[in-house]
Design a protein around this motif. Sequence first.
Motif, mmCIF file in Angstrom:
data_model
loop_
_atom_site.group_PDB
_atom_site.id
_atom_site.type_symbol
_atom_site.label_atom_id
_atom_site.label_comp_id
_atom_site.label_asym_id
_atom_site.label_seq_id
_atom_site.Cartn_x
_atom_site.Cartn_y
_atom_site.Cartn_z
ATOM 1 N N CYS A 143 0.819 -1.215 0.000
ATOM 2 C CA CYS A 143 0.000 0.000 0.000
ATOM 3 C C CYS A 143 0.854 1.267 0.000
ATOM 4 C CB CYS A 143 -0.907 0.007 1.232
ATOM 5 S SG CYS A 143 -1.893 -1.499 1.372
ATOM 6 N N PRO A 144 0.829 2.030 -1.100
ATOM 7 C CA PRO A 144 1.585 3.290 -1.129
ATOM 8 C C PRO A 144 0.875 4.368 -0.295
ATOM 9 C CG PRO A 144 0.392 2.988 -3.195
ATOM 10 C CD PRO A 144 0.126 1.758 -2.366
ATOM 11 N N VAL A 145 1.668 5.109 0.494
ATOM 12 C CA VAL A 145 1.094 6.129 1.387
ATOM 13 C C VAL A 145 1.899 7.422 1.335
ATOM 14 C CG1 VAL A 145 0.070 4.465 3.000
ATOM 15 C CG2 VAL A 145 2.428 5.241 3.366
ATOM 16 N N ASP A 146 1.238 8.496 1.715
ATOM 17 C CA ASP A 146 1.905 9.776 1.889
ATOM 18 C C ASP A 146 2.826 9.674 3.117
ATOM 19 O OD1 ASP A 146 1.836 12.890 1.495
ATOM 20 O OD2 ASP A 146 1.573 12.520 3.633
ATOM 21 N N PRO A 147 4.066 10.145 3.018
ATOM 22 C CA PRO A 147 4.995 9.931 4.128
ATOM 23 C C PRO A 147 4.825 10.897 5.304
ATOM 24 C CG PRO A 147 6.114 11.062 2.349
ATOM 25 C CD PRO A 147 4.726 10.775 1.851
ATOM 26 N N VAL A 148 3.873 11.820 5.215
ATOM 27 C CA VAL A 148 3.628 12.749 6.330
ATOM 28 C C VAL A 148 2.439 12.279 7.172
ATOM 29 C CG1 VAL A 148 2.988 15.114 6.945
ATOM 30 C CG2 VAL A 148 4.667 14.699 5.125
ATOM 31 N N THR A 149 1.343 11.904 6.482
ATOM 32 C CA THR A 149 0.109 11.526 7.195
ATOM 33 C C THR A 149 -0.183 10.030 7.113
ATOM 34 O OG1 THR A 149 -1.209 11.821 5.210
ATOM 35 C CG2 THR A 149 -0.914 13.761 6.625
ATOM 36 N N PHE A 150 0.526 9.324 6.226
ATOM 37 C CA PHE A 150 0.274 7.913 5.921
ATOM 38 C C PHE A 150 -1.100 7.684 5.303
ATOM 39 C CE2 PHE A 150 3.338 7.649 9.631
ATOM 40 C CZ PHE A 150 4.447 7.670 8.798
ATOM 41 N N GLU A 151 -1.675 8.763 4.735
ATOM 42 C CA GLU A 151 -2.910 8.591 3.973
ATOM 43 C C GLU A 151 -2.567 7.867 2.680
ATOM 44 O OE1 GLU A 151 -5.182 12.158 3.582
ATOM 45 O OE2 GLU A 151 -6.800 11.188 2.462
ATOM 46 N N SER A 152 -3.464 6.978 2.279
ATOM 47 C CA SER A 152 -3.268 6.203 1.050
ATOM 48 C C SER A 152 -3.082 7.136 -0.137
ATOM 49 C CB SER A 152 -4.489 5.307 0.815
ATOM 50 O OG SER A 152 -4.432 4.752 -0.482
ATOM 51 N N LYS A 153 -2.161 6.760 -1.035
ATOM 52 C CA LYS A 153 -2.015 7.525 -2.265
ATOM 53 C C LYS A 153 -3.084 7.128 -3.278
ATOM 54 C CE LYS A 153 2.901 8.661 -1.931
ATOM 55 N NZ LYS A 153 4.262 8.442 -2.452
ATOM 56 N N LEU A 154 -3.857 6.098 -2.969
ATOM 57 C CA LEU A 154 -4.857 5.594 -3.913
ATOM 58 C C LEU A 154 -6.286 5.940 -3.517
ATOM 59 C CD1 LEU A 154 -3.292 2.048 -4.541
ATOM 60 C CD2 LEU A 154 -2.963 4.153 -5.856
ATOM 61 N N VAL A 155 -6.573 5.982 -2.218
ATOM 62 C CA VAL A 155 -7.948 6.217 -1.753
ATOM 63 C C VAL A 155 -7.934 7.267 -0.639
ATOM 64 C CG1 VAL A 155 -10.057 5.143 -0.866
ATOM 65 C CG2 VAL A 155 -8.464 3.782 -2.232
ATOM 66 N N PRO A 156 -8.666 8.374 -0.833
ATOM 67 C CA PRO A 156 -8.656 9.425 0.198
ATOM 68 C C PRO A 156 -9.338 8.983 1.499
ATOM 69 C CG PRO A 156 -10.249 9.948 -1.523
ATOM 70 C CD PRO A 156 -9.497 8.737 -1.998
ATOM 71 N N ASN A 157 -8.935 9.601 2.592
ATOM 72 C CA ASN A 157 -9.507 9.379 3.925
ATOM 73 C C ASN A 157 -9.204 8.002 4.525
ATOM 74 O OD1 ASN A 157 -10.841 11.985 3.949
ATOM 75 N ND2 ASN A 157 -12.247 11.081 2.444
ATOM 76 N N ILE A 158 -8.363 7.245 3.833
ATOM 77 C CA ILE A 158 -7.908 5.972 4.399
ATOM 78 C C ILE A 158 -6.398 6.064 4.598
ATOM 79 C CG2 ILE A 158 -7.716 3.474 4.111
ATOM 80 C CD1 ILE A 158 -10.145 3.512 2.335
ATOM 81 N N HIS A 159 -5.955 5.792 5.815
ATOM 82 C CA HIS A 159 -4.530 5.781 6.140
ATOM 83 C C HIS A 159 -4.088 4.323 6.282
ATOM 84 C CE1 HIS A 159 -4.602 10.159 7.381
ATOM 85 N NE2 HIS A 159 -5.897 9.857 7.356
ATOM 86 N N VAL A 160 -2.880 4.030 5.857
ATOM 87 C CA VAL A 160 -2.372 2.665 5.996
ATOM 88 C C VAL A 160 -1.026 2.714 6.719
ATOM 89 C CG1 VAL A 160 -1.865 0.476 4.846
ATOM 90 C CG2 VAL A 160 -3.441 2.109 3.767
ATOM 91 N N ILE A 161 -0.890 1.901 7.742
ATOM 92 C CA ILE A 161 0.352 1.868 8.539
ATOM 93 C C ILE A 161 0.751 0.421 8.812
ATOM 94 C CG2 ILE A 161 0.103 4.134 9.652
ATOM 95 C CD1 ILE A 161 -1.183 2.711 12.050
#
Lengths: 422, 97
Positions: free
Chosen positions: A297-315
């Motif tokens: 799962c690719p994520v933003d490195p600041v918030t860990f929000e998914s780069k594919l689906v908004p409002n979902i964070h993956v850790i």
Amino acid sequence: MKSHTSRRQFLKTASAAALLPLPAIAQSAGPKVVVVGGGFAGASAARFVKQADPKIAVTLIEANPTFTACPFSNGVIAGLRPLRAQQFNYEKLGDAGVTLAFQPATGVDAQAKTVTLSGGTKLAYDRLVMAPGVDLRWDGLPGYDERAAAIMPHAWKAGEQTLLLRRQLEAMADGGTVVIVAPANPFRCPPGPYERASLIAYYLKTKKPKSKVIILDAKDAFSKQRLFQNAWAALYPDHIEWVALSKGGKVNAVDAATKTLKTDFADHKADVANVIPPQRAAAIAQTAGVADRSGWCPVDPVTFESKLVPNIHVIGDAAIMGAMPKSAFSANAQAKVCAAAVADLLAGKTAPEPRLINTCYSLVAPDYGITVAGVYRPKDGVLADIEGAGGVSPIDAPRENRALEAQFAEGWFKTITGEVFG
Amino acid sequence: MTGMRLTAALAFALAMTAGAQAAEAPAGAASCSGCHAANSRVDTPVPPLAGRPAADIATAMAEYKSGARKGTIMDRIAKGFSDVETQAIAAWYAQQK
């Protein structure tokens, strides 16, 4: 920070709320955060979102009311500690105001912003944190499926599989061969197969000295390699053999009936076979659409929000975290950053740029610990190593340091499980 | 950095951060509690950070970073933080209970 009294009052109220049925929670006034997965990442996230802002209604979805930790489970395999030392429950998370739902999550509707549980209940969220961990890929190694795992355990999810591998080692006659099949990167706990080989060698050296461990590896390099290999040469010269990819170590197929591991060059017959298969983010991540074609799962490195689906964070292990390895320490560190970011975003604020630390302890023997550490910052869309920091224990460190690191390893396990589940 | 200059820099940084004391942890601080127990009942040889004087924490980090203090792992971790980042973390932990 709230005053002590108001915090205590809040806890009382929150405990009562935690007992209410789910639909009542879903109607509460504050923002709603749902967390999928109660491992080191998810349980930490649930706890720290609630701590960041008690007005947020936090629900943790986890299939199993008992958590069995993987770190230190190699010690269980080697007979050094009981499985119950690995087991924790979620009572204290409930006391902290987190609503617990012990059912598997079966679906995510990113448009409607709901998660469906196996019982049919739908939970609404404003922000969803997914920490589902890994699935073993039953299509990843020909001949290795769930049925084969009952004969050649993976023991890469702690619990019954851990005990199965331990029983097989106990039942093995002296002079036997244990084969560990190590996967290509990326996978959960990069130093794990080598710590396991070490502690199994420790068991064999002590109890069955004519036996040995062979590691068949799909890689030519591995985490803390020189430290492990130096320690093996010193402690287990007759008990561990590592076969690298370039030496024919890659296993292409297995046959459970005969416990045979097949490479391009040879068929290795094992008395005990521990097959650690390829992995990917757990199925619910694929279902939710947050995993890419790599299976992670690719994520933003600041918030860990998914780069594919908004409002979902993956850790945690399911996420692609750049230079940060898939470890319990990483999962917990990411969860705390993610929790603060989620609380900020729900309050209409921007999450600050984080720094994260990872520390991975491995035991080569009960009194011989080694570490790898790293410090990370967001760079070019991923988490990158901060240069000049981190690295492994000194190669020439005195034995006292190895003993100290073994003690710190034990302290780390108590500390992190205390923070998450205590 | 000499002891005197370090102390002066620390005092300044601590005065700055104390004034702007936020509930939210500064960058990097959240990771520390993976090893440094927030709960004092945990049985571990790793010393707690919460409630310790900020100068103690910042000095230890500066010494780990320079190599003046020997560690098993903190020397490697300290190198990942600037003095300003370390001082913010130290000030925040000093405020925790």
